[in-house]
Design a protein around this motif. Structure first.
Motif, PDB file in Angstrom:
ATOM      1  N   UNK A   1       0.840  -1.189   0.000  1.00 22.98           N
ATOM      2  CA  UNK A   1       0.000   0.000   0.000  1.00 22.98           C
ATOM      3  C   UNK A   1       0.880   1.246   0.000  1.00 22.98           C
TER       4      UNK A   1
ATOM      5  N   UNK B   1     -13.924   3.439  -6.663  1.00 26.55           N
ATOM      6  CA  UNK B   1     -12.474   3.256  -6.712  1.00 26.55           C
ATOM      7  C   UNK B   1     -11.981   2.972  -5.310  1.00 26.55           C
ATOM      8  N   UNK B   2     -10.681   2.943  -5.128  1.00 25.41           N
ATOM      9  CA  UNK B   2     -10.141   2.748  -3.773  1.00 25.41           C
ATOM     10  C   UNK B   2     -10.368   4.003  -2.935  1.00 25.41           C
ATOM     11  N   UNK B   3     -10.059   3.955  -1.647  1.00 29.09           N
ATOM     12  CA  UNK B   3     -10.286   5.134  -0.815  1.00 29.09           C
ATOM     13  C   UNK B   3      -9.390   6.286  -1.272  1.00 29.09           C
TER      14      UNK B   3
ATOM     15  N   UNK C   1      -4.655  -2.076  12.473  1.00 36.31           N
ATOM     16  CA  UNK C   1      -5.368  -2.781  11.404  1.00 36.31           C
ATOM     17  C   UNK C   1      -4.640  -4.042  10.964  1.00 36.31           C
TER      18      UNK C   1
ATOM     19  N   UNK D   1     -16.880   5.583  14.040  1.00 43.96           N
ATOM     20  CA  UNK D   1     -16.866   4.499  13.058  1.00 43.96           C
ATOM     21  C   UNK D   1     -16.018   3.320  13.523  1.00 43.96           C
TER      22      UNK D   1
ATOM     23  N   UNK E   1     -15.001  -1.735  13.929  1.00 41.05           N
ATOM     24  CA  UNK E   1     -13.663  -2.312  13.763  1.00 41.05           C
ATOM     25  C   UNK E   1     -13.346  -3.211  14.932  1.00 41.05           C
TER      26      UNK E   1
ATOM     27  N   UNK F   1     -15.464  -6.448  15.095  1.00 35.54           N
ATOM     28  CA  UNK F   1     -15.084  -7.518  14.173  1.00 35.54           C
ATOM     29  C   UNK F   1     -13.685  -8.045  14.471  1.00 35.54           C
TER      30      UNK F   1
ATOM     31  N   UNK G   1      -8.038  -4.385  -4.516  1.00 33.74           N
ATOM     32  CA  UNK G   1      -7.327  -3.262  -3.894  1.00 33.74           C
ATOM     33  C   UNK G   1      -8.336  -2.268  -3.321  1.00 33.74           C
ATOM     34  N   UNK G   2      -9.385  -2.002  -4.093  1.00 39.60           N
ATOM     35  CA  UNK G   2     -10.398  -1.054  -3.617  1.00 39.60           C
ATOM     36  C   UNK G   2     -11.052  -1.583  -2.341  1.00 39.60           C
TER      37      UNK G   2
ATOM     38  N   UNK H   1      -9.726  -3.660  -0.237  1.00 46.16           N
ATOM     39  CA  UNK H   1      -8.730  -3.681   0.830  1.00 46.16           C
ATOM     40  C   UNK H   1      -8.548  -2.298   1.442  1.00 46.16           C
ATOM     41  N   UNK H   2      -8.772  -1.256   0.644  1.00 44.87           N
ATOM     42  CA  UNK H   2      -8.600   0.096   1.170  1.00 44.87           C
ATOM     43  C   UNK H   2      -9.768   0.489   2.061  1.00 44.87           C
ATOM     44  N   UNK H   3     -10.780  -0.344   2.148  1.00 44.06           N
ATOM     45  CA  UNK H   3     -11.954   0.011   2.958  1.00 44.06           C
ATOM     46  C   UNK H   3     -12.135  -0.870   4.182  1.00 44.06           C
TER      47      UNK H   3
ATOM     48  N   UNK I   1     -10.953  -0.736   7.038  1.00 41.23           N
ATOM     49  CA  UNK I   1     -11.115  -0.014   8.302  1.00 41.23           C
ATOM     50  C   UNK I   1     -12.585   0.179   8.625  1.00 41.23           C
TER      51      UNK I   1
ATOM     52  N   UNK J   1     -15.165  -4.149   8.017  1.00 42.05           N
ATOM     53  CA  UNK J   1     -14.203  -5.212   8.323  1.00 42.05           C
ATOM     54  C   UNK J   1     -14.462  -6.518   7.566  1.00 42.05           C
TER      55      UNK J   1
ATOM     56  N   UNK K   1     -12.287  -7.694   4.593  1.00 43.04           N
ATOM     57  CA  UNK K   1     -10.988  -8.339   4.758  1.00 43.04           C
ATOM     58  C   UNK K   1     -11.055  -9.821   4.378  1.00 43.04           C
TER      59      UNK K   1
END
Lengths: 440, 307
Positions: free
Chosen positions: A3, A74-76, A254, A275, A279, A282, B259-260, B262-264, B266, B269, B272
Motif C-alpha cells: 500500500x 475506486x479505492x479510498x 489494522x 466508526x 472495527x 469484528x 485493492x479497492x 482492501x482500502x476500505x 477499516x 471489516x 478483509x
C-alpha cells in the motif's frame, strides 16, 4: 508495505502533475459564482468509495427523474482516488461530485478544484443543519463560501473493557493524568491500557485537536504550519512518556497482531472515532458484551472537549456544468433521514447532520457494548469538537513524514517530538515546492 | 534449443548412480556433493519463501472470521472455504465474478491479439529487408526499457482527449502492445524459420500472409506461447493503468477490485475476508495457464539466449 509503495508511486506522479500547473492562492472571500438550474434532464456522475452507495443513490434517482446520478467508484481517497481526481481535473473530465475527506479538502481548494456552492439554492441555509465544526471544515472559515457538503464525522470517545476495569478495581479514567495512572495499574496486571498507533497520524491529530492545538492556519494570503506548537508538544510528550515506560503497546494498526491484542484482552481501551465501533467488534469477536464507551479523558478535570478522527464531505468539482443540481443532490444525500440511515447501515457512516444523530439506528443499544446506546456518547462528543482545527494542503505528505518518524520513535529511535519537527520542516518544503505561499 | 546440445554419450553398462539422469553433462564437470547439497538448500529455502505465503493464503481463506485471529495462522481450523467462497460470490450481486470475467477478457483477449501483433511484427523485422528496419527495431528495443507504469498518466491524458477513459478500451488497447514480444519474435523467427522454407512456399504460389500463417507461425509456436504467457501475466497483474483509467466498478479487473476493497477494511471489516478469498481465487487462472503451457514456456524462454 505494498500500500505504501503505491502511495509513494502516486505521490511521485502527483509531483510531476503538480509542477506542471501553477497553484493559485486561496483568496479570502471570492464572490460565489452564479448557480442556476439547468434546463431539461440532467445526468450527474458521483465518485465515492463508500460501499453500497448505489442503493442510496437509486432511491434518489427514483424520486428525481430529472436529476439522474451515476455512481462511480475506486479505492479510498489516499489509495488513489484523490490522485485520480487531480488527473481528471487536469484532463477536464472530472466527475460532477466526489467524496473528499476533510483533511484532503484544502488540497483541492489550493489546486482550485472545487466549485463554491454558496450561491446554490439552500446551501448557505443548510449551515444550521450540520454539527458546527463540520461546517467549518467545508467553508475554511469563509462565511460566504461553501466548498463541499459535510457527509460523516468521526467524533472520538474511549472504548474500554468495562469487565476488566471492574474486576481489577480500576476507576475509568476521566483525565489524561488518571489515564496514565490507570495505565500503570493495568500494566501491573500484565495488560496494556491501550495501543499507540504508529501510523494513524490522524488519530494523533485527533488528540491534538482535543487538546486545542492547531496545526495549520490560513489568513487568506499565506499558510502557517505549526506541528510543534506547545499543545502538540505537550500531547507528544505525554504519549512519549507512556511509550518509554512500556505502558502502551505499539502494534501496527489494522493488523492481525492489533486485532489479537484486543481479542485476547491484553489491550483494554481504544481512543477512537464513532466508526471504530465496528472495527473493534469484528477484530475482537471473543470479547462481545464486555466493552463500553465513555467520553475521552480530558486534559483538565471538568473540561468538555473531544477530538475528531476522519469524516468526509461531498464536493462539486470545478468544471461541473450542473452545480445547482449537484448541490441539491449533495444536500439530500447528507441530510435526509432516509439516505443517512442507509449509509449508516451499509458503511457505518456517522452523520455530520444534526438530525442524523437522532436516527433510530443510532439510538439503539449495541450488543457488543453490553447493550449500551453508545452513539449517545458520540453525539455528545461531536458537539464538543472544536471548530477551529484546520487541515493543511499537503496532508498526504505530512502524514507520511510524521508516520515515518513515529514508527522510528516507537522502536526507540528518536522521539515523537522530533518526528513532528521533521514533519514541520518537510511540510513547509513541500508547500514551497508547490508554490503554495507559506510562512517559513 | 535442444539441437545445440551435444548428443548424449552412450550409457555404459552396469548400474548407474541415480543422479546421472542427465547424461548430457560430462562426468568430469559434475559438481561435488557439497555444491550440489548447497544448491539444493538454496533452492529449498527459496521454494519455501515463495510457497509459504500461498500456503498462508489458502489456510486463511479456509477459516471463518472468528477463527482467523485466534488459531494457528499456518494450519487449518474448521474448514469453511466453500462457505467463504459462497459469501464472496454472493456479495453485492456477484461483483467479484464480474471482475474475474473482466480480468479474463483483458488478459486473454489482450494477450492473444498482442501476441499476434508482436509475432507478425517480429517476423516482418526478421524476414523482410526494408529501409529503416534497424531503426524500427531499435525503437522497439527502447520501448522494452520504458516501464508501463510511467506511461499510464500520459495515456490517461491522451484517452481523455478522445473521451475513451473509463471504457473497456482504455485498458484493453494499451494491453495489446508488447515491445518485448516483438523482440522475442524477431530473434526467434530469424533463428528458426529458414529463408529457404519461405522461398519454397512462395514458389508454390502462397502469398506472404498465407505463408506466415500456415508455415512460419507453426515454427514460431514456442516463442509465441512465451509471448502470450508474458502478456497474459502482465495484463492480469496490471494494476496502475486500470486504477487511473477506470471509475465504473463493472469494468474493474480483479486486481483493482480487490485493492479497492482492501482500502476500505477499516470501515467495513468483513471486506478483509473477501479480499483474502478473492486473492486466493484470483491466482488460480494463472496457475492453470502456467501448468498448461509451461512446456512451451521453458523452451521459448531460452530461445533468444542460445541462438
Amino acid at each position: 508495505m505494498k500500500k505504501r509503495a503505491v502511495a509513494v508511486a502516486l505521490l511521485a506522479v502527483a509531483s510531476v502533475a503538480l509542477t506542471a500547473c501553477a497553484t493559485s492562492v486561496p483568496t479570502g472571500d471570492t464572490a460565489a459564482a452564479a448557480c442556476a438550474p439547468s434546463k431539461g434532464k440532467v445526468d450527474l456522475t458521483f465518485t465515492t468509495w463508500i460501499p453500497g452507495m448505489e442503493d442510496t443513490v437509486a432511491v434518489w434517482n427514483k424520486a428525481n427523474p430529472d436529476i439522474q446520478v451515476k455512481v462511480q467508484t475506486g479505492p479510498n481517497g489516499n489509495g488513489g482516488t484523490y490522485q485520480n481526481f487531480f488527473n481528471q481535473l487536469k484532463a477536464g473530465n472530472a466527475p460532477d461530485l466526489g467524496q473528499i475527506e476533510y483533511d484532503a479538502l484544502p488540497n483541492f481548494r489550493v489546486q482550485d478544484g472545487l466549485t463554491d456552492l454558496a450561491a446554490c439554492d439552500g446551501v448557505l441555509d443548510a449551515k444550521s443543519d450540520f454539527v458546527d465544526w463540520t461546517w467549518g471544515q467545508v467553508n475554511f472559515g469563509e462565511d460566504k463560501s461553501v466548498y463541499a457538503i459535510p457527509q460523516d464525522a468521526g467524533p472520538m470517545a474511549m472504548f474500554y473493557r468495562a469487565d476488566l476495569f471492574t474486576a481489577n478495581n480500576i476507576a475509568i479514567p476521566t483525565t489524561w493524568d488518571e489515564f496514565a495512572t490507570a495505565a500503570e495499574k493495568v500494566r501491573a496486571t500484565g495488560g496494556y491500557i491501550t495501543n499507540f498507533s504508529q501510523s494513524d497520524i490522524n488519530q494523533f491529530a485527533g488528540f491534538v485537536w482535543q487538546a486545542g492545538g492547531k496545526w495549520f492556519k490560513n489568513d487568506g494570503d499565506k499558510w502557517t504550519v505549526d506541528l510543534t506548537d506547545p499543545t502538540t508538544t505537550k500531547v507528544a510528550a505525554y504519549w512519549q512518556d507512556l511509550i518509554d515506560r512500556d505502558l502502551v503497546s505499539t502494534n501496527p494498526p489494522w493488523t492481525d497482531e492489533w486485532n489479537n491484542a484486543y481479542n485476547s484482552g491484553s489491550n483494554w481501551t481504544w481512543n477512537s472515532a464513532a466508526w471504530g465501533a465496528n472495527s473493534i467488534a469484528s477484530g475482537a469477536p471473543d470479547t462481545t458484551g464486555k466493552w463500553a464507551v465513555a467520553q475521552s479523558p480530558q486534559w483538565n478535570a471538568g473540561d468538555k472537549a473531544s477530538g475528531n478522527w476522519g469524516g468526509s464531505s461531498t464536493a462539486v468539482f470545478k468544471g461541473s456544468k450542473h452545480p445547482y443540481e449537484a448541490a441539491k443532490f449533495a444536500l439530500w444525500l447528507n441530510t435526509s433521514d432516509e439516505s443517512l440511515t442507509m449509509l449508516n447501515k451499509s458503511a457505518n457512516l456517522y452523520p455530520a447532520a444534526k438530525s442524523g444523530l437522532e436516527l433510530p439506528a443510532l439510538k439503539a443499544g449495541v450488543p457488543f457494548y453490553g447493550d449500551q446506546a453508545i452513539y449517545d456518547e458520540f453525539a455528545i462528543a461531536s458537539a464538543q469538537v472544536s471548530p477551529d482545527f484546520v487541515w493543511g494542503p499537503t496532508m498526504t505528505q505530512t502524514y507520511n513524514d510524521v508516520s515515518d518518524g513515529f514508527k522510528a520513535a516507537v522502536s526507540g529511535k528518536g522521539t515523537l517530538a522530533e518526528a513532528l519537527k521533521v514533519g514541520q520542516a518537510n511540510t513547509i518544503a513541500a508547500m514551497t515546492a508547490q508554490s503554495i505561499p507559506v510562512n517559513k | 534449443m535442444s539441437t545445440m546440445i551435444p548428443a548424449p554419450a552412450q550409457p555404459r553398462r552396469g548400474i548407474r548412480p541415480a543422479q546421472s539422469k542427465s547424461p548430457q553433462v560430462p562426468r568430469a564437470q559434475r559438481e561435488s556433493p557439497f555444491a550440489r547439497g548447497g544448491a539444493l538448500i538454496v533452492m529449498g529455502v527459496f521454494t519455501l519463501y515463495f510457497l509459504v505465503p500461498i500456503w498462508w493464503l489458502l489456510v486463511a481463506a479456509s477459516k471463518n472470521r472468528a477463527q482467523f485471529n485466534t488459531t494457528n495462522p499456518l494450519w487449518f481450523a474448521d474448514f469453511s472455504l466453500f462457505e467463504n467462497i459462497g459469501n464472496l460470490v454472493a456479495y453485492r450481486d456477484g461483483v467479484y465474478l464480474k471482475w474475474m470475467l473482466n480480468s479474463a477478457l483483458y488478459a486473454g483477449g489482450g494477450a492473444f491479439i498482442g501476441t499476434l501483433i508482436a509475432g507478425m511484427c517480429g517476423y516482418a523485422l526478421a524476414k523482410y529487408r526494408f529501409p529503416g528496419r534497424e531503426l524500427i527495431f531499435n525503437v522497439v528495443l527502447g520501448g522494452v526499457l520504458v516501464p508501463a507504469t510511467a506511461l499510464a498518466l500520459p495515456l490517461f491524458l491522451i484517452f481523455s482527449q478522445i473521451s475513451l477513459t473509463n471504457t473497456f478500451w482504455s485498458v484493453f488497447l494499451p494491453s495489446l502492445v508488447s515491445p518485448f514480444g516483438v523482440y522475442l519474435a524477431r530473434i526467434y523467427a530469424s533463428a528458426s524459420v529458414p529463408d529457404e522454407l519461405i522461398e519454397a512456399a512462395r514458389l508454390d504460389g502462397a502469398g506472404e500472409v498465407r505463408t506466415f500463417f500456415t508455415v512460419s507461425v507453426r515454427m514460431m509456436v514456442p516463442a509465441l506461447v512465451t509471448v502470450f504467457l508474458f502478456q497474459f501475466v502482465a495484463i492480469w497483474n496490471n494494476f496502475f493503468l486500470p486504477l487511473i483509467m477506470l471509475r465504473d466498478e463493472t469494468l474493474f479487473p480483479v486486481t483493482l477490485g480487490l485493492y479497492a476493497w482492501n482500502s476500505q477494511v477499516n470501515q467495513i471489516p468483513v471486506l478483509r475476508d473477501y479480499v483474502l478469498i478473492g486473492a486466493l481465487l484470483s491466482i488460480i487462472p494463472l496457475i492453470i495457464i502456467f501448468l498448461l503451457l509451461q512446456r512451451f514456456w521453458r523452451n521459448g524462454l531460452s530461445a533468444g539466449s542460445v541462438k
